[in-house]
Design a protein around this motif. Structure first.
Motif, PDB file in Angstrom:
ATOM      1  N   PHE A  17       0.841  -1.210   0.000  1.00  7.37           N
ATOM      2  CA  PHE A  17       0.000   0.000   0.000  1.00  7.37           C
ATOM      3  C   PHE A  17       0.867   1.248   0.000  1.00  7.37           C
ATOM      4  O   PHE A  17       0.595   2.217  -0.712  1.00  7.37           O
ATOM      5  CB  PHE A  17      -0.924  -0.003   1.217  1.00  7.37           C
ATOM      6  CG  PHE A  17      -1.811   1.208   1.295  1.00  7.37           C
ATOM      7  CD1 PHE A  17      -2.995   1.263   0.583  1.00  7.37           C
ATOM      8  CD2 PHE A  17      -1.467   2.294   2.093  1.00  7.37           C
ATOM      9  CE1 PHE A  17      -3.820   2.384   0.642  1.00  7.37           C
ATOM     10  CE2 PHE A  17      -2.277   3.411   2.157  1.00  7.37           C
ATOM     11  CZ  PHE A  17      -3.457   3.456   1.433  1.00  7.37           C
ATOM     12  N   TYR A  18       1.915   1.205   0.815  1.00  5.19           N
ATOM     13  CA  TYR A  18       2.845   2.341   0.840  1.00  5.19           C
ATOM     14  C   TYR A  18       3.487   2.542  -0.529  1.00  5.19           C
ATOM     15  O   TYR A  18       3.612   3.672  -1.018  1.00  5.19           O
ATOM     16  CB  TYR A  18       3.921   2.105   1.893  1.00  5.19           C
ATOM     17  CG  TYR A  18       5.035   3.118   1.867  1.00  5.19           C
ATOM     18  CD1 TYR A  18       4.876   4.382   2.416  1.00  5.19           C
ATOM     19  CD2 TYR A  18       6.253   2.799   1.260  1.00  5.19           C
ATOM     20  CE1 TYR A  18       5.903   5.321   2.380  1.00  5.19           C
ATOM     21  CE2 TYR A  18       7.283   3.731   1.217  1.00  5.19           C
ATOM     22  CZ  TYR A  18       7.100   4.983   1.780  1.00  5.19           C
ATOM     23  OH  TYR A  18       8.116   5.895   1.727  1.00  5.19           O
ATOM     24  N   GLN A  19       3.887   1.434  -1.186  1.00  2.00           N
ATOM     25  CA  GLN A  19       4.494   1.539  -2.502  1.00  2.00           C
ATOM     26  C   GLN A  19       3.501   2.079  -3.528  1.00  2.00           C
ATOM     27  O   GLN A  19       3.850   2.936  -4.349  1.00  2.00           O
ATOM     28  CB  GLN A  19       5.013   0.167  -2.947  1.00  2.00           C
ATOM     29  CG  GLN A  19       6.199  -0.328  -2.144  1.00  2.00           C
ATOM     30  CD  GLN A  19       6.622  -1.724  -2.562  1.00  2.00           C
ATOM     31  OE1 GLN A  19       5.817  -2.519  -3.034  1.00  2.00           O
ATOM     32  NE2 GLN A  19       7.899  -2.031  -2.378  1.00  2.00           N
ATOM     33  N   GLU A  20       2.268   1.582  -3.507  1.00  2.00           N
ATOM     34  CA  GLU A  20       1.263   2.058  -4.452  1.00  2.00           C
ATOM     35  C   GLU A  20       0.942   3.526  -4.215  1.00  2.00           C
ATOM     36  O   GLU A  20       0.778   4.300  -5.155  1.00  2.00           O
ATOM     37  CB  GLU A  20      -0.020   1.214  -4.324  1.00  2.00           C
ATOM     38  CG  GLU A  20       0.083  -0.176  -4.892  1.00  2.00           C
ATOM     39  CD  GLU A  20       0.220  -0.176  -6.403  1.00  2.00           C
ATOM     40  OE1 GLU A  20      -0.338   0.722  -7.055  1.00  2.00           O
ATOM     41  OE2 GLU A  20       0.897  -1.065  -6.934  1.00  2.00           O
ATOM     42  N   HIS A  21       0.860   3.903  -2.935  1.00  2.82           N
ATOM     43  CA  HIS A  21       0.579   5.300  -2.607  1.00  2.82           C
ATOM     44  C   HIS A  21       1.704   6.205  -3.098  1.00  2.82           C
ATOM     45  O   HIS A  21       1.458   7.272  -3.677  1.00  2.82           O
ATOM     46  CB  HIS A  21       0.393   5.454  -1.102  1.00  2.82           C
ATOM     47  CG  HIS A  21       0.108   6.868  -0.668  1.00  2.82           C
ATOM     48  ND1 HIS A  21      -1.101   7.484  -0.922  1.00  2.82           N
ATOM     49  CD2 HIS A  21       0.880   7.785  -0.009  1.00  2.82           C
ATOM     50  CE1 HIS A  21      -1.071   8.714  -0.440  1.00  2.82           C
ATOM     51  NE2 HIS A  21       0.123   8.914   0.114  1.00  2.82           N
ATOM     52  N   ALA A  22       2.955   5.784  -2.878  1.00  2.00           N
ATOM     53  CA  ALA A  22       4.096   6.570  -3.348  1.00  2.00           C
ATOM     54  C   ALA A  22       4.104   6.653  -4.868  1.00  2.00           C
ATOM     55  O   ALA A  22       4.414   7.705  -5.446  1.00  2.00           O
ATOM     56  CB  ALA A  22       5.395   5.953  -2.838  1.00  2.00           C
ATOM     57  N   TYR A  23       3.745   5.551  -5.535  1.00  2.00           N
ATOM     58  CA  TYR A  23       3.712   5.527  -7.005  1.00  2.00           C
ATOM     59  C   TYR A  23       2.636   6.473  -7.532  1.00  2.00           C
ATOM     60  O   TYR A  23       2.871   7.234  -8.480  1.00  2.00           O
ATOM     61  CB  TYR A  23       3.447   4.099  -7.479  1.00  2.00           C
ATOM     62  CG  TYR A  23       3.320   3.951  -8.969  1.00  2.00           C
ATOM     63  CD1 TYR A  23       4.447   4.005  -9.786  1.00  2.00           C
ATOM     64  CD2 TYR A  23       2.078   3.754  -9.560  1.00  2.00           C
ATOM     65  CE1 TYR A  23       4.333   3.862 -11.161  1.00  2.00           C
ATOM     66  CE2 TYR A  23       1.954   3.619 -10.935  1.00  2.00           C
ATOM     67  CZ  TYR A  23       3.085   3.673 -11.726  1.00  2.00           C
ATOM     68  OH  TYR A  23       2.957   3.537 -13.090  1.00  2.00           O
ATOM     69  N   ILE A  24       1.468   6.444  -6.894  1.00  2.00           N
ATOM     70  CA  ILE A  24       0.381   7.331  -7.315  1.00  2.00           C
ATOM     71  C   ILE A  24       0.751   8.788  -7.073  1.00  2.00           C
ATOM     72  O   ILE A  24       0.476   9.672  -7.894  1.00  2.00           O
ATOM     73  CB  ILE A  24      -0.925   6.960  -6.580  1.00  2.00           C
ATOM     74  CG1 ILE A  24      -1.426   5.594  -7.055  1.00  2.00           C
ATOM     75  CG2 ILE A  24      -1.993   8.018  -6.798  1.00  2.00           C
ATOM     76  CD1 ILE A  24      -2.618   5.069  -6.284  1.00  2.00           C
ATOM     77  N   GLN A  25       1.406   9.057  -5.926  1.00  2.00           N
ATOM     78  CA  GLN A  25       1.844  10.419  -5.639  1.00  2.00           C
ATOM     79  C   GLN A  25       2.863  10.896  -6.663  1.00  2.00           C
ATOM     80  O   GLN A  25       2.834  12.059  -7.090  1.00  2.00           O
ATOM     81  CB  GLN A  25       2.456  10.483  -4.234  1.00  2.00           C
ATOM     82  CG  GLN A  25       1.444  10.427  -3.104  1.00  2.00           C
ATOM     83  CD  GLN A  25       0.555  11.656  -3.060  1.00  2.00           C
ATOM     84  OE1 GLN A  25      -0.603  11.603  -3.451  1.00  2.00           O
ATOM     85  NE2 GLN A  25       1.100  12.761  -2.618  1.00  2.00           N
ATOM     86  N   GLN A  26       3.763  10.008  -7.057  1.00  2.00           N
ATOM     87  CA  GLN A  26       4.757  10.365  -8.067  1.00  2.00           C
ATOM     88  C   GLN A  26       4.083  10.675  -9.400  1.00  2.00           C
ATOM     89  O   GLN A  26       4.425  11.668 -10.060  1.00  2.00           O
ATOM     90  CB  GLN A  26       5.758   9.220  -8.242  1.00  2.00           C
ATOM     91  CG  GLN A  26       6.873   9.526  -9.236  1.00  2.00           C
ATOM     92  CD  GLN A  26       7.813   8.347  -9.419  1.00  2.00           C
ATOM     93  OE1 GLN A  26       7.544   7.257  -8.948  1.00  2.00           O
ATOM     94  NE2 GLN A  26       8.910   8.572 -10.101  1.00  2.00           N
ATOM     95  N   LYS A  27       3.127   9.837  -9.800  1.00  2.00           N
ATOM     96  CA  LYS A  27       2.400  10.091 -11.039  1.00  2.00           C
ATOM     97  C   LYS A  27       1.612  11.390 -10.956  1.00  2.00           C
ATOM     98  O   LYS A  27       1.541  12.154 -11.927  1.00  2.00           O
ATOM     99  CB  LYS A  27       1.446   8.922 -11.324  1.00  2.00           C
ATOM    100  CG  LYS A  27       2.131   7.677 -11.849  1.00  2.00           C
ATOM    101  CD  LYS A  27       2.718   7.931 -13.225  1.00  2.00           C
ATOM    102  CE  LYS A  27       3.324   6.678 -13.810  1.00  2.00           C
ATOM    103  NZ  LYS A  27       3.943   6.916 -15.137  1.00  2.00           N
ATOM    104  N   HIS A  28       1.021  11.639  -9.797  1.00  2.00           N
ATOM    105  CA  HIS A  28       0.266  12.875  -9.610  1.00  2.00           C
ATOM    106  C   HIS A  28       1.178  14.091  -9.733  1.00  2.00           C
ATOM    107  O   HIS A  28       0.810  15.090 -10.367  1.00  2.00           O
ATOM    108  CB  HIS A  28      -0.415  12.863  -8.237  1.00  2.00           C
ATOM    109  CG  HIS A  28      -1.152  14.119  -7.913  1.00  2.00           C
ATOM    110  ND1 HIS A  28      -2.351  14.461  -8.504  1.00  2.00           N
ATOM    111  CD2 HIS A  28      -0.847  15.149  -7.056  1.00  2.00           C
ATOM    112  CE1 HIS A  28      -2.754  15.630  -8.035  1.00  2.00           C
ATOM    113  NE2 HIS A  28      -1.864  16.059  -7.171  1.00  2.00           N
ATOM    114  N   SER A  29       2.377  13.990  -9.143  1.00  2.00           N
ATOM    115  CA  SER A  29       3.327  15.104  -9.237  1.00  2.00           C
ATOM    116  C   SER A  29       3.764  15.322 -10.678  1.00  2.00           C
ATOM    117  O   SER A  29       3.894  16.464 -11.137  1.00  2.00           O
ATOM    118  CB  SER A  29       4.552  14.822  -8.358  1.00  2.00           C
ATOM    119  OG  SER A  29       4.178  14.713  -7.003  1.00  2.00           O
ATOM    120  N   GLN A  30       3.980  14.227 -11.414  1.00  2.00           N
ATOM    121  CA  GLN A  30       4.383  14.344 -12.813  1.00  2.00           C
ATOM    122  C   GLN A  30       3.273  14.973 -13.644  1.00  2.00           C
ATOM    123  O   GLN A  30       3.535  15.844 -14.491  1.00  2.00           O
ATOM    124  CB  GLN A  30       4.750  12.972 -13.370  1.00  2.00           C
ATOM    125  CG  GLN A  30       6.022  12.378 -12.769  1.00  2.00           C
ATOM    126  CD  GLN A  30       6.285  10.969 -13.250  1.00  2.00           C
ATOM    127  OE1 GLN A  30       5.439  10.335 -13.891  1.00  2.00           O
ATOM    128  NE2 GLN A  30       7.466  10.453 -12.949  1.00  2.00           N
TER     129      GLN A  30
END
Length: 342
Positions: free
Chosen positions: A133-146
């Motif tokens: 969940f932490y990894q998915e959340h970080a991945y989604i946050q990264q995509k959101h930032s991009q």
């Protein structure tokens, strides 16, 4: 062979499962012996990893994207119970066939083992899902930032495209007329105009530009405006020393000045006076432009709308590190920009 991206993404999960396998093997080795403990631990870990992979790779990502976390919790509870049943059945097999313990002599043992299996299953799957969940959340946050960065870049590009194209066509038309009347002045005007185009088309795409380069653009712009408007326009500008090393976001001052000149009235026999001033004080850049011309309601509205567009540009570049103010008294209007230097 696993891809590097897969290994990188599952690095913490691999460490978790390896550490958990070792801990379980150490705990059951005393009761079962090293060989049977290896078999028991391997079977439990393979079952746990299989169930965790289903939860982590299919159920959890879908729940995060669709925001149906209640459905995920119910499915996760079912998988936890399934793993608990498998662990309990494995415990029962090893108790009967390896440790040779009679269940009849210990009637509460089966229930106790099932409760322990539920707790173990919950801890294993809960920890694995927490890591994922932490990894998915970080991945989604990264995509959101991009995506946010891409949106800001597109918005900035849109604002850059709004830089007064009418001025360009007007200057070209004026150069065409001057070629017939005064070829020498037309040549000087063309040189300044080409330098302005070079800055706007090429240098303005840089992340930062020297402040003096932006001010040079303004000087060329002012020279062209004075030629176009003739005696109806008087412009004075003054740049203080200490600006040599400063950097600025491209086209910020240009848009501010163009917006002012765009809405200046042109009246024969009534010259308009414009003053520009730039200095650095206490680590902040101060740029002021003022003019003495009465603005009609429509012109003042256009000036205000232009300033709103400039504020959007400043918000993208400087966030809260700038102040843009306007003051009007009769036929005198002053616009001042103060912002952090780079």
């Amino acid at each position: 062979m696993l891809k590097n991206s897969y290994l990188h993404r599952h690095f913490f999960l691999l460490i978790f499962w390896a550490a958990l396998w070792f801990v379980v093997w150490i705990q059951v080795k005393e009761d079962l012996g090293a060989r049977w403990a290896f078999v028991y631990t391997s079977i439990v870990m393979l079952a746990a990893i299989g169930i965790a992979q289903i939860l982590n790779d299919k159920v959890l990502p879908r729940a995060i994207k669709t925001r149906h976390m209640q459905t995920f919790v119910l499915r996760a509870a079912g998988f936890v119970l399934l793993l608990a049943v498998l662990i309990s059945a494995l415990d029962l097999f090893f108790i009967l066939h390896v440790q040779y313990v009679m269940i009849r002599k210990h009637p509460g043992m089966l229930f106790a083992q099932f409760i322990k299996a539920i707790i173990s299953s919950l801890l294993m799957n809960g920890t694995a899902c927490g890591i994922r969940f932490y990894q998915e959340h970080a991945y989604i946050q990264q995509k959101h930032s991009q995506l946010q960065q891409l949106f800001l870049e597109n918005q900035l590009k849109s604002l850059q495209d709004q830089v007064n194209p009418q001025f360009m066509f007007t200057v070209l038309g004026h150069i065409r007329l001057l070629i017939k009347e005064d070829s020498e002045q037309a040549n000087a005007l063309l040189l300044k105009f080409s330098d302005m185009l070079r800055y706007q088309l090429y240098e303005s795409s840089h992340f930062d530009v020297p402040l003096l380069r932006e001010l040079q653009y303004l000087q060329d712009f002012i020279a062209i405006e004075k030629i176009r408007r003739g005696r109806e326009l008087e412009v004075h500008y003054h740049w203080l020393n200490g600006l040599t090393e400063l950097q600025i976001k491209p086209m910020v001052l240009v848009c501010l000045v163009e917006n002012i000149f765009k809405h200046l009235p042109l009246k024969v026999g009534q010259p308009t006076f414009v003053k520009l001033f730039c200095q650095q004080e206490n680590g902040r850049l101060q740029f002021t432009i003022s003019h003495t011309a009465y603005l009609s309601t429509n012109r003042r509205k256009g000036l205000t709308e232009g300033l709103e567009q400039i504020k959007k540009r400043l918000d993208l570049h400087y966030a809260d590190n700038y102040v843009l103010s306007t003051a009007s008294t009769g036929d005198h209007t002053t616009v001042q920009l103060e912002m952090d230097t780079l």
